[in-house]
Design a protein around this motif. Structure first.
Motif, PDB file in Angstrom:
ATOM      1  N   THR A  11       0.382  -2.801  -4.213  1.00 35.17           N
ATOM      2  CA  THR A  11       0.065  -1.868  -3.143  1.00 35.17           C
ATOM      3  C   THR A  11      -1.365  -1.372  -3.341  1.00 35.17           C
ATOM      4  OG1 THR A  11       2.372  -1.142  -3.113  1.00 35.17           O
ATOM      5  CG2 THR A  11       0.779   0.269  -1.989  1.00 35.17           C
ATOM      6  N   PRO A  12      -2.249  -1.601  -2.358  1.00 34.33           N
ATOM      7  CA  PRO A  12      -3.607  -1.077  -2.502  1.00 34.33           C
ATOM      8  C   PRO A  12      -3.614   0.444  -2.353  1.00 34.33           C
ATOM      9  CG  PRO A  12      -3.339  -2.031  -0.320  1.00 34.33           C
ATOM     10  CD  PRO A  12      -2.064  -2.308  -1.088  1.00 34.33           C
ATOM     11  N   LEU A  13      -4.414   1.077  -3.184  1.00 36.84           N
ATOM     12  CA  LEU A  13      -4.558   2.528  -3.174  1.00 36.84           C
ATOM     13  C   LEU A  13      -5.938   2.907  -2.644  1.00 36.84           C
ATOM     14  CD1 LEU A  13      -3.153   3.121  -6.773  1.00 36.84           C
ATOM     15  CD2 LEU A  13      -1.897   3.223  -4.596  1.00 36.84           C
ATOM     16  N   PHE A  14      -6.164   4.188  -2.440  1.00 36.95           N
ATOM     17  CA  PHE A  14      -7.475   4.653  -1.991  1.00 36.95           C
ATOM     18  C   PHE A  14      -8.570   4.169  -2.941  1.00 36.95           C
ATOM     19  CE2 PHE A  14     -10.919   7.751  -2.294  1.00 36.95           C
ATOM     20  CZ  PHE A  14     -11.429   7.634  -1.013  1.00 36.95           C
ATOM     21  N   GLU A  15      -8.260   4.105  -4.229  1.00 37.85           N
ATOM     22  CA  GLU A  15      -9.239   3.670  -5.237  1.00 37.85           C
ATOM     23  C   GLU A  15      -9.697   2.226  -5.022  1.00 37.85           C
ATOM     24  OE1 GLU A  15      -6.392   5.208  -5.834  1.00 37.85           O
ATOM     25  OE2 GLU A  15      -6.926   7.029  -6.914  1.00 37.85           O
ATOM     26  N   HIS A  16      -8.995   1.470  -4.190  1.00 42.04           N
ATOM     27  CA  HIS A  16      -9.309   0.059  -3.947  1.00 42.04           C
ATOM     28  C   HIS A  16     -10.056  -0.139  -2.631  1.00 42.04           C
ATOM     29  CE1 HIS A  16      -5.492  -0.113  -6.470  1.00 42.04           C
ATOM     30  NE2 HIS A  16      -6.526  -0.274  -7.280  1.00 42.04           N
ATOM     31  N   THR A  17     -10.580   0.949  -2.067  1.00 39.78           N
ATOM     32  CA  THR A  17     -11.274   0.842  -0.786  1.00 39.78           C
ATOM     33  C   THR A  17     -12.790   0.759  -0.983  1.00 39.78           C
ATOM     34  OG1 THR A  17     -11.395   3.249  -0.491  1.00 39.78           O
ATOM     35  CG2 THR A  17      -9.475   2.117   0.450  1.00 39.78           C
ATOM     36  N   LEU A  76     -16.333   2.108   3.577  1.00 38.90           N
ATOM     37  CA  LEU A  76     -15.831   2.309   4.943  1.00 38.90           C
ATOM     38  C   LEU A  76     -14.384   2.790   4.959  1.00 38.90           C
ATOM     39  CD1 LEU A  76     -17.302  -0.905   6.575  1.00 38.90           C
ATOM     40  CD2 LEU A  76     -18.213   1.427   6.685  1.00 38.90           C
ATOM     41  N   GLY A  77     -13.746   2.827   3.773  1.00 40.92           N
ATOM     42  CA  GLY A  77     -12.367   3.294   3.681  1.00 40.92           C
ATOM     43  C   GLY A  77     -11.326   2.207   3.896  1.00 40.92           C
ATOM     44  N   THR A  78     -11.758   0.950   3.955  1.00 41.76           N
ATOM     45  CA  THR A  78     -10.798  -0.154   4.090  1.00 41.76           C
ATOM     46  C   THR A  78     -10.652  -0.850   2.735  1.00 41.76           C
ATOM     47  OG1 THR A  78     -12.521  -1.717   4.784  1.00 41.76           O
ATOM     48  CG2 THR A  78     -11.366  -0.514   6.530  1.00 41.76           C
ATOM     49  N   VAL A  79      -9.527  -1.544   2.562  1.00 43.41           N
ATOM     50  CA  VAL A  79      -9.264  -2.218   1.291  1.00 43.41           C
ATOM     51  C   VAL A  79     -10.367  -3.240   1.037  1.00 43.41           C
ATOM     52  CG1 VAL A  79      -7.643  -3.682   0.016  1.00 43.41           C
ATOM     53  CG2 VAL A  79      -6.782  -1.818   1.451  1.00 43.41           C
ATOM     54  N   HIS A  80     -10.966  -3.157  -0.131  1.00 44.46           N
ATOM     55  CA  HIS A  80     -12.073  -4.035  -0.526  1.00 44.46           C
ATOM     56  C   HIS A  80     -11.588  -5.484  -0.601  1.00 44.46           C
ATOM     57  CE1 HIS A  80     -15.221  -5.809  -2.994  1.00 44.46           C
ATOM     58  NE2 HIS A  80     -15.962  -4.764  -2.669  1.00 44.46           N
ATOM     59  N   GLY A 112      -1.754   1.677   1.006  1.00 47.49           N
ATOM     60  CA  GLY A 112      -0.357   2.071   0.830  1.00 47.49           C
ATOM     61  C   GLY A 112       0.658   1.056   1.315  1.00 47.49           C
ATOM     62  N   THR A 113       0.197  -0.071   1.859  1.00 44.45           N
ATOM     63  CA  THR A 113       1.111  -1.111   2.344  1.00 44.45           C
ATOM     64  C   THR A 113       1.496  -2.031   1.185  1.00 44.45           C
ATOM     65  OG1 THR A 113       0.065  -1.095   4.523  1.00 44.45           O
ATOM     66  CG2 THR A 113       1.393  -3.038   3.965  1.00 44.45           C
ATOM     67  N   GLU A 114       2.770  -2.085   0.851  1.00 45.06           N
ATOM     68  CA  GLU A 114       3.216  -2.976  -0.222  1.00 45.06           C
ATOM     69  C   GLU A 114       3.145  -4.426   0.256  1.00 45.06           C
ATOM     70  OE1 GLU A 114       6.693  -3.086  -3.516  1.00 45.06           O
ATOM     71  OE2 GLU A 114       7.396  -3.009  -1.435  1.00 45.06           O
ATOM     72  N   ILE A 115       2.635  -5.288  -0.618  1.00 44.18           N
ATOM     73  CA  ILE A 115       2.486  -6.699  -0.271  1.00 44.18           C
ATOM     74  C   ILE A 115       3.175  -7.587  -1.308  1.00 44.18           C
ATOM     75  CG2 ILE A 115       0.325  -6.406   0.995  1.00 44.18           C
ATOM     76  CD1 ILE A 115       0.326  -7.989  -2.485  1.00 44.18           C
ATOM     77  N   LEU A 116       3.438  -8.815  -0.891  1.00 43.62           N
ATOM     78  CA  LEU A 116       3.851  -9.894  -1.774  1.00 43.62           C
ATOM     79  C   LEU A 116       2.755 -10.941  -1.701  1.00 43.62           C
ATOM     80  CD1 LEU A 116       7.602 -10.216  -0.758  1.00 43.62           C
ATOM     81  CD2 LEU A 116       6.661  -9.094  -2.788  1.00 43.62           C
ATOM     82  N   CYS A 117       2.285 -11.389  -2.842  1.00 45.41           N
ATOM     83  CA  CYS A 117       1.227 -12.390  -2.896  1.00 45.41           C
ATOM     84  C   CYS A 117       1.780 -13.605  -3.626  1.00 45.41           C
ATOM     85  CB  CYS A 117       0.008 -11.828  -3.607  1.00 45.41           C
ATOM     86  SG  CYS A 117      -1.428 -12.921  -3.507  1.00 45.41           S
ATOM     87  N   GLU A 118       1.950 -14.686  -2.891  1.00 48.56           N
ATOM     88  CA  GLU A 118       2.586 -15.896  -3.422  1.00 48.56           C
ATOM     89  C   GLU A 118       1.559 -16.991  -3.667  1.00 48.56           C
ATOM     90  OE1 GLU A 118       6.310 -18.787  -2.230  1.00 48.56           O
ATOM     91  OE2 GLU A 118       5.156 -17.875  -0.611  1.00 48.56           O
ATOM     92  N   ARG A 140       1.141 -11.292   2.038  1.00 49.00           N
ATOM     93  CA  ARG A 140       1.918 -10.836   3.200  1.00 49.00           C
ATOM     94  C   ARG A 140       2.493  -9.453   2.959  1.00 49.00           C
ATOM     95  NH1 ARG A 140       3.337 -14.503   7.065  1.00 49.00           N
ATOM     96  NH2 ARG A 140       2.770 -16.662   6.643  1.00 49.00           N
ATOM     97  N   GLY A 141       2.739  -8.733   4.036  1.00 49.96           N
ATOM     98  CA  GLY A 141       3.410  -7.440   3.945  1.00 49.96           C
ATOM     99  C   GLY A 141       4.822  -7.637   3.416  1.00 49.96           C
TER     100      GLY A 141
END
Length: 157
Positions: A58-64, A67-71, A113-119, A137-138
């Motif tokens: 799950t990306p957090l604010f620290e990963h933005t 611009l405030g979007t996930v890096h 804050g969106t949990e993902i699965l990375c395959e 994917r979400g």
């Protein structure tokens, strides 16, 4: 258990004494150390089988970015981890791998804050190279956020 110092990581000798699949299963079951970067980027190994691995994160604010979007580096690191670890599951005892190159295609913005699965899935694993693809994917809705591909070099110890 996340490794908190170099001494908690497996030695090269111990890593080479098992197959890549055994190494990855040890991380999953906790008998091997989880990579420190996984704690930093808030992801963990979720599933391992020969030729395929899944990470959950799950990306957090620290990963933005500013611009405030996930890096993009967050997407890239998770895809690199999943694809390369999938290759690792096909590496024989006495060998190891390293990523030669990888490519990432971001398909949409991933909300914080969106949990993902990375395959990661292996398409080829030979004596000297491994090739894999990946999807991020979400976890709740299956939405595709990014894809990737990699080539890894397989080396004997």
């Amino acid at each position: 258990m996340f490794a908190t110092s170099p001494s908690e990581l497996w030695s090269v000798e111990r890593m080479l004494s098992v197959s890549g699949l055994e190494f990855m299963r040890a991380i999953l079951d906790g008998s091997g150390p989880h990579p420190p970067i996984a704690r930093t980027l808030n992801y963990r190994l979720d599933m391992v089988e020969e030729g395929r691995v899944v990470f959950r994160g799950t990306p957090l604010f620290e990963h933005t970015n500013p611009l405030g979007t996930v890096h993009g580096g967050w997407y890239g690191t998770l895809l690199d981890s999943a694809m390369a670890c999938a290759v690792m599951t096909r590496v024989p005892e006495g060998s190891y791998y390293t990523t030669l190159e990888y490519k990432v295609n971001v398909t949409r913005n991933l909300p914080v804050g969106t949990e993902i699965l990375c395959e990661g899935k292996v398409s080829h694993a030979g004596r000297s190279t491994g090739v894999a693809t990946g999807e991020l994917r979400g976890a709740a809705d299956g939405k595709l956020y990014a894809t990737g591909s990699t080539t890894c070099l397989i080396m004997t110890g």
